[in-house]
Design a protein around this motif. Structure first.
Motif, PDB file in Angstrom:
ATOM      1  N   HIS A 632       0.830  -1.208   0.000  1.00  0.00           N
ATOM      2  CA  HIS A 632       0.000   0.000   0.000  1.00  0.00           C
ATOM      3  C   HIS A 632       0.862   1.255   0.000  1.00  0.00           C
ATOM      4  CE1 HIS A 632      -3.340  -2.675   1.317  1.00  0.00           C
ATOM      5  NE2 HIS A 632      -4.025  -1.825   0.584  1.00  0.00           N
ATOM      6  N   ALA A 750      -1.438  -1.425  -5.040  1.00  0.00           N
ATOM      7  CA  ALA A 750      -0.790  -2.104  -3.915  1.00  0.00           C
ATOM      8  C   ALA A 750      -0.215  -3.453  -4.338  1.00  0.00           C
ATOM      9  CB  ALA A 750      -1.807  -2.273  -2.783  1.00  0.00           C
ATOM     10  N   TYR A 754       3.640  -4.522  -4.122  1.00  0.00           N
ATOM     11  CA  TYR A 754       3.993  -5.667  -3.291  1.00  0.00           C
ATOM     12  C   TYR A 754       4.750  -6.726  -4.093  1.00  0.00           C
ATOM     13  CZ  TYR A 754       3.695  -9.597  -0.123  1.00  0.00           C
ATOM     14  OH  TYR A 754       4.026 -10.646   0.680  1.00  0.00           O
TER      15      TYR A 754
ATOM     16  N   THR B 186      -7.518  -2.030  -2.199  1.00  0.00           N
ATOM     17  CA  THR B 186      -6.231  -2.144  -2.885  1.00  0.00           C
ATOM     18  C   THR B 186      -6.061  -1.131  -4.009  1.00  0.00           C
ATOM     19  OG1 THR B 186      -7.225  -3.857  -4.241  1.00  0.00           O
ATOM     20  CG2 THR B 186      -5.904  -4.568  -2.364  1.00  0.00           C
TER      21      THR B 186
END
Lengths: 768, 287, 162
Positions: A632, A750, A754, B186
């Motif tokens: 995030h 995100a 990641y 998200t």
């Protein structure tokens, strides 16, 4: 048209004043008129049956059940369209787009048939009763693969004849290439070979949409004596010309009326629903309205996805000496304005840097997806995404500060651009300094501790050329009571153009801007304008408006002389008319036209001493916090700075900067049109998210520098797009600074962050 | 939307009678905020909707008693959000409401609808499940009770027959238990969650006596994570324990991929967020 | 063909009736029967706020609200706010803060901000953001809307104490 909020509005110093929007009252009371909510007496509604396959030959379309549904008036396919419009193809660059699918479908969502009914719900129900059979063909989606494939979206290319650089593509077969633009300056190969450091990267951008909150809408009222469109369009003059062409009529029988637009951002340019609405109104012999649902916008126009392969050679002192840009633009099934994006943005692909040896190849490509066109930046945000990531990557590899590396290479005033044009009114250094000042760049920066939150900051800078050459015409009409009306074709879709143009008129006529009435767009009344696009209006239309107002002022002076007023008399305008005509009667009409000087780029090299009348310059700085356990990203600060020449309306300029930047924040961080085998899988606002209140950076700053645009009206230039350019790469550079990962493709959501973190740790996350 | 019929019965019993156990095209409509989305998308094409808006008033309202809350199925989410009783007996629900959809939807959507819809992305079901809520269900043969955790059978699937309606939700009082719900998005901050994690803990200082943990959104249905609970029960919270709970949670969840994330990514989110939710509950900060 | 029924309700203070079909939603009712276009259907999913209407004192998404459901209700739209030609403090604040661009989402914002200030006369930024979560602006005039809400709160307070 004086607003009640500012009854004390005064003449003088109108330019540079934050005049509240002239149309504000209509907008806050819900009474502003938009095409999507308009109704005409006797109007019918049309709903569309769309292709479910990305590429295929139409074997049959069965409309029989739909025709039988009570309330259905017509079910229309291209065969019916041909009976009223024998050549049912349109488009600004290529006449490649059929009014309804003609023998073939080229993307999922392409209109195949239309149902007309007085009740839109019945039309909708009837659409669901239509079936079609297709012979499916292999489809092509990727813009790089499209250049080298045996899958062809079009059998033969059909340039519209408007643009000289497309003529050589006429009749071309066996290709998906809708334009190959080239720029050559110096000797790239030689300089690159000799460079001390060589860098080569590939960047991509995703498919995103405009999503104007007023979805596409058009009402056509056809009669044998003339046709009227009520149209949510950014380019009424173009619509008129193209509709006249389809009809074989003179332009004066075609009328385009444009109420306020629930925005456009480039989506409502050229022909969208107009040709189909025309055909349907001709068939129904009544006014017909097409008003899209939100979902249907996913099947009309998007921004170009892109692949940008960039190579740079850097000398031992950190100077960029050679750059090669190969840009592939994914234009979707129909060219729309893609070839112009390819060329007009292609020429700035090497960035705002002083590089002696530049090679640019920019390709417009057909694929089997929703067509792509201009979206707030005309391709430039995709380019900046690549070259400003690339710049940071080089600086880091060279152990140079990314900002100092840029400073060393910036193309400041007096340097030549890659096109050969000498840069003037191009204050990249001022814009950069302003961003860095607001970011407190020289102060120590806290990068976060050992926890899972890491902090970073990034910077990016860019330029853009305005589309050229284009023409604008304006009329200023002074009535016998002294009130002034402006007729101009610039469409106010939220950017505040009506107010800014009124300010220019007011400045020249020495009256309050609030007293200038700007007529709604109507091609029967408002003169020609090339289109409200590419940040061209304030400059081009601004000049036309200025000239029209000066013409009116000069005529008023002549009138004063005629009625015996002494030189320098400040007699009220109303009294002039009274004197001249013996009563409140008469008009003074001023007109102005503007087209900038331009030298076409040399074929093959793209060199020109005058390829654009002005440059746009923008810079962004970003601070982020990255949660390395989840990817995030929290944007803690975003600073956007543009050069506006002169702020005609400072508040409007600020609103344009923050609005453009926040829109681009969405494109950068999460917006993406998802496709699976050519099918759009997130065609709704529930699944395609756009920025909301909670997505705002903790600190958002919008600033402009006023570097006089020496050839601009009142020293001004347009700012509608410019703050979109740098947001994406500034954020990507900040993410890299925070946690050492470089994302080569937007969006920077995100999961993407990641995955990059995991890959860097040597523990890549499995794909699915 | 394409045409359909609308019935507006004035009693729950009459509504049940109007429903047809074998007809997919007849469905009840309460607030309609979720159902209308399906109708607009063409996913659901009704012949007839049976509106529950005019049924007996007793199905809209919240009553508190010694053993907790009784929430009528037609109670709007807004009423739940504003209820002093809910705030007292189930403060984790009150906190969740603020991040649930938006004001206008909360003004119209009902508690019963949010449960019966079977959408795993909804925020309320996991929280009520973690609290150990029980449903009263009315059908042609009368009433039955069902633990909420047994309602969902899959993606948009429940054990409800087509002519059964939820009439009431019983929520045991949270009491001294600590609760948290974490909604993880998200992309845009305001989105359907990619993952929801609800926890309700009976804890003493840093030690967990017993825990109820529910995962949602990332999974095909709101799912009680019993293996994670087992890891937590009787233990003192530390990083290692929370990681173990997260690891256990992902083993017992059935993930779905969508535009909000791939399955591997959602697994990682759950691995992290089970622990974060427990911490938030312990600290009383959970949304 | 589905059955048409007559509903009666109060619209911006006046008693009205209309013939509606079950599949008509509230936005369509207002636009086709009453010529009120301030509530607009954009996303069709209750997410953007363009279709905001006040029913019995509570905001609803008109695009997700069946027209039949306002039978007997009190319905208010943005068109009710400038009664007697005078703008409401929220409307004034939106103009003064330049809190719109294209204006399509603006009536929805105006109504929601009015509701917000009725409930929380002096909201902080977090309250404002949460309350306006369901109002989106593609032109992204959020910073200006934030200013407008604060300005409107001050205007209302001043009017109340005047």
């Amino acid at each position: 048209m004086a607003t009640t909020l500012n009854p004390a509005a005064k003449a003088g110093a109108q330019v540079g004043r934050s005049v509240p929007r002239l149309e504000g009252r209509d907008k806050v009371t819900g009474r502003a008129e938009y095409t999507h909510t308009m109704r005409l007496p006797g109007m019918l509604h049309a709903k569309l049956f769309r292709s479910t396959v990305p590429h295929g030959r139409i074997k049959s379309v069965d409309t029989s059940a739909a025709k039988k549904l009570p309330g259905v008036l017509h079910v229309v396919t291209v065969d019916d369209v041909r009976k009223v419009l024998p050549h049912p193809y349109y488009g600004p660059a290529f006449h490649d787009q059929p009014i309804l699918a003609d023998g073939k479908v080229r993307f999922v969502g392409e209109p195949v048939a239309a149902v007309i009914s007085a009740d839109p719900h019945i039309a909708e129900e009837a659409v669901q009763l239509i079936t079609a059979e297709y012979e499916e063909l292999p489809a092509i989606y990727d813009e790089v693969e499209a250049l080298d494939t045996n899958i062809f979206v079009h059998e033969e290319l059909k340039p519209a004849g408007t643009f000289a650089d497309l003529k050589h593509l006429k009749g071309a077969k066996g290709t998906n290439l809708a334009l190959d633009y080239r720029l050559r300056r110096g000797d790239f190969d030689k300089a690159y070979a000799a460079a001390a450091h060589k860098f080569e990267h590939e960047f991509k951008t995703q498919k995103v949409l405009h999503l104007s909150f007023e979805p596409f809408a058009c009402i056509c009222d056809y009669r044998e004596t003339g046709v009227t469109f009520y149209d949510s369009t950014q380019g009424p003059s173009f619509v008129r010309t193209e509709m006249a062409r389809l009809l074989g009529w003179p332009e004066n029988k075609v009328r385009i009326k444009v109420p306020y637009l629930g925005s456009g951002y480039g989506s409502k340019l050229y022909i969208k629903l107009e040709a189909l609405a025309l055909a349907l109104s001709m068939i129904a012999r009544k006014p017909v309205k097409i008003a899209y649902t939100f979902e249907e916008m996913f099947y009309q126009i998007t921004r170009h996805p892109s692949t940008f392969r960039i190579k740079s050679g850097v000398d031992k002192d950190g100077r960029i000496v050679a750059r090669k840009c190969e840009v592939f633009w994914n234009g979707g099934a129909y060219a729309d304005i893609g070839p112009r994006v390819t060329q007009k943005s292609g020429l700035t692909a090497a960035g705002p840097y002083d590089i002696d040896n530049v090679w640019i190849d920019s390709y417009a490509l057909y694929t089997n997806m929703t067509p792509a066109g201009a979206l707030r930046g005309f391709g430039v945000p995709q380019l900046v995404w690549a070259y400003e990531n690339h710049t940071d990557m080089m600086a880091r590899a060279l152990n140079m500060d990314p900002v100092e590396f840029r400073r060393k290479n910036l193309a400041v005033e007096g340097k030549p651009h890659a096109t050969g044009q000498m840069l003037k009114d191009h204050p990249v250094d001022k814009v950069m300094d302003k961003v860095l000042e607001r970011m407190e760049w020289s102060k120590p920066f806290d990068k976060g501790g050992s926890g899972h939150i890491k902090r970073g900051r990034g910077f990016a800078i860019a330029n853009k050329a305005v589309i050229s050459p284009t023409t604008s015409v304006a009329i200023v009409n002074v009535a016998a009571d002294g009130s002034a009306t402006l007729y101009c074709g610039t469409v106010d879709m939220g950017q505040g153009s009506d107010t800014a143009m009124a300010q220019m008129v007011a400045e020249i006529l020495n009256i309050p801007a609030e007293d200038v009435r700007v007529t709604p767009r109507d091609t029967d009344v408002t003169p020609y304008d090339m289109g409200t696009l590419g940040s061209r209006s304030l400059f081009h239309m601004g000049h036309a408006v200025r000239r029209a107002a000066e013409d009116a002022r000069d005529k008023l002076k002549a009138l004063a002389k005629e009625v015996g007023e002494p030189e320098g008399s400040n007699i009220p305008i109303a009294d002039l008319f009274q004197k001249r005509y013996g009563m409140q009667a008469g008009n003074v009409i001023g007109s102005g036209i503007y087209k900038p000087d331009y030298t076409p780029p040399a074929p093959g090299t793209g060199q020109s001493p005058n390829v654009t009348p002005f440059w746009m310059v923008a810079g962004s700085g970003a601070e982020v916090e990255v949660d390395i356990e989840t990817g995030h990203v929290k944007i803690t600060k975003l600073v956007n700075v543009v050069d506006c020449g002169k702020a005609i309306n400072p508040k409007s300029v600020e609103t344009q900067i923050s609005g453009a930047a926040l829109m681009h924040l969405g494109f950068s961080m999460f917006e993406k049109m998802h496709l699976d085998g050519g099918q759009v899988t997130n065609a709704s606002l529930a699944d395609y998210k756009i920025p909301g209140f909670h997505d705002l950076p903790s600190v958002l700053e919008s600033h402009y520098v006023e570097h006089d645009q020496s050839n601009g009206p009142f020293g001004a230039k347009g700012v509608g797009e410019v703050a979109t350019f740098c947001v994406g790469p500034a954020l990507a550079n900040a993410i890299d600074d925070a946690c050492g990962v470089r994302l080569m493709e937007m969006p920077l959501n995100a999961e993407a962050v990641y995955r990059a973190i995991r890959a860097k740790q040597g523990k890549p996350l499995e794909e699915a | 939307m394409i045409p359909f019929e609308l019935a507006e019965p004035t009693s729950l019993a009459a509504a049940v009678k109007l429903l047809d156990p074998d007809d997919e095209t007849v469905r009840p409509i309460a607030g309609g905020t979720a159902l209308m989305l399906m109708m607009k998308a063409g996913v659901f094409r009704p012949q007839k909707l049976v509106s529950l808006r005019k049924i007996e008033a007793k199905y809209s309202g919240i009553a508190a008693s010694g053993d907790g809350l009784r929430i009528g199925a037609m109670t709007t989410l807004n009423a739940v959000e504003r209820s002093a009783d809910v705030k007292k007996h189930a403060p984790v629900v009150t906190r969740t409401m603020r991040t649930l959809s938006n004001v206008r939807v909360r003004n119209v959507a009902t508690v019963g609808g949010a449960l019966a819809h079977g959408d795993p992305h909804m925020d309320l079901p996991p929280v009520l499940m973690a609290l150990g809520a029980t449903l009263t269900i009315v059908g042609p043969k009368g009433e039955r009770k069902l633990p909420l955790e047994e309602l969902f059978t899959g993606y948009y699937e429940t054990v409800l027959d087509k002519n059964e309606l939820i009439s009431e939700v019983h929520v045991p009082s949270q009491g001294a238990k600590k609760g948290a719900y974490m909604k993880v998005t998200t992309g845009s901050a305001d989105d359907w969650p990619a993952l929801g994690v609800a926890v309700v803990l009976d804890a003493d200082g840093g030690a967990i006596k017993s825990a109820r943990v529910v995962g949602s959104a990332a999974t095909t249905k709101a799912t009680r994570l019993k293996a994670a609970e087992t890891v937590l029960n009787g233990k003192t919270v530390d990083d290692k324990l929370l990681k173990a709970a997260g690891d256990a949670a992902i083993e017992e969840s059935e993930f779905i991929a969508d535009v909000r994330g791939s399955m591997p990514y959602k697994r990682e989110l759950m691995r992290v967020y089970v622990g974060r939710a427990v911490r938030a509950a312990m600290q009383g900060t959970g949304a | 063909m589905t059955a048409t029924r007559t509903i009666t309700f109060t619209l911006n203070g006046a008693p009205v009736s209309a013939d509606v079909k079950p599949h008509h939603n509230l936005v369509e009712l207002l636009q086709t029967h009453f010529g009120l276009t301030g509530a607009r259907e954009t996303c069709g999913q209750g997410l953007c706020g363009c279709c905001t209407v006040i029913v019995n004192g509570r905001s609803v998404s008109g695009c997700l609200y069946l027209a039949s459901f306002v039978d007997g209700a009190d319905v208010r739209t943005v068109e009710a706010l400038d009664g007697a030609g005078k703008l409401s403090p929220v409307q004034e604040a939106f103009i003064e803060a330049s809190a719109f661009q294209c204006g399509y989402c603006t009536p929805g914002f105006i109504l929601m901000v009015t509701q917000l200030l009725d409930e929380h006369p002096d909201p902080d930024e977090e309250q404002i953001k949460h309350y306006l979560t369901g109002n989106l602006c593609r032109c992204a005039t959020y910073p200006e809307v934030m200013d407008a809400v604060k300005l409107a709160a001050r205007k209302r307070k001043a009017a109340a104490s005047a």
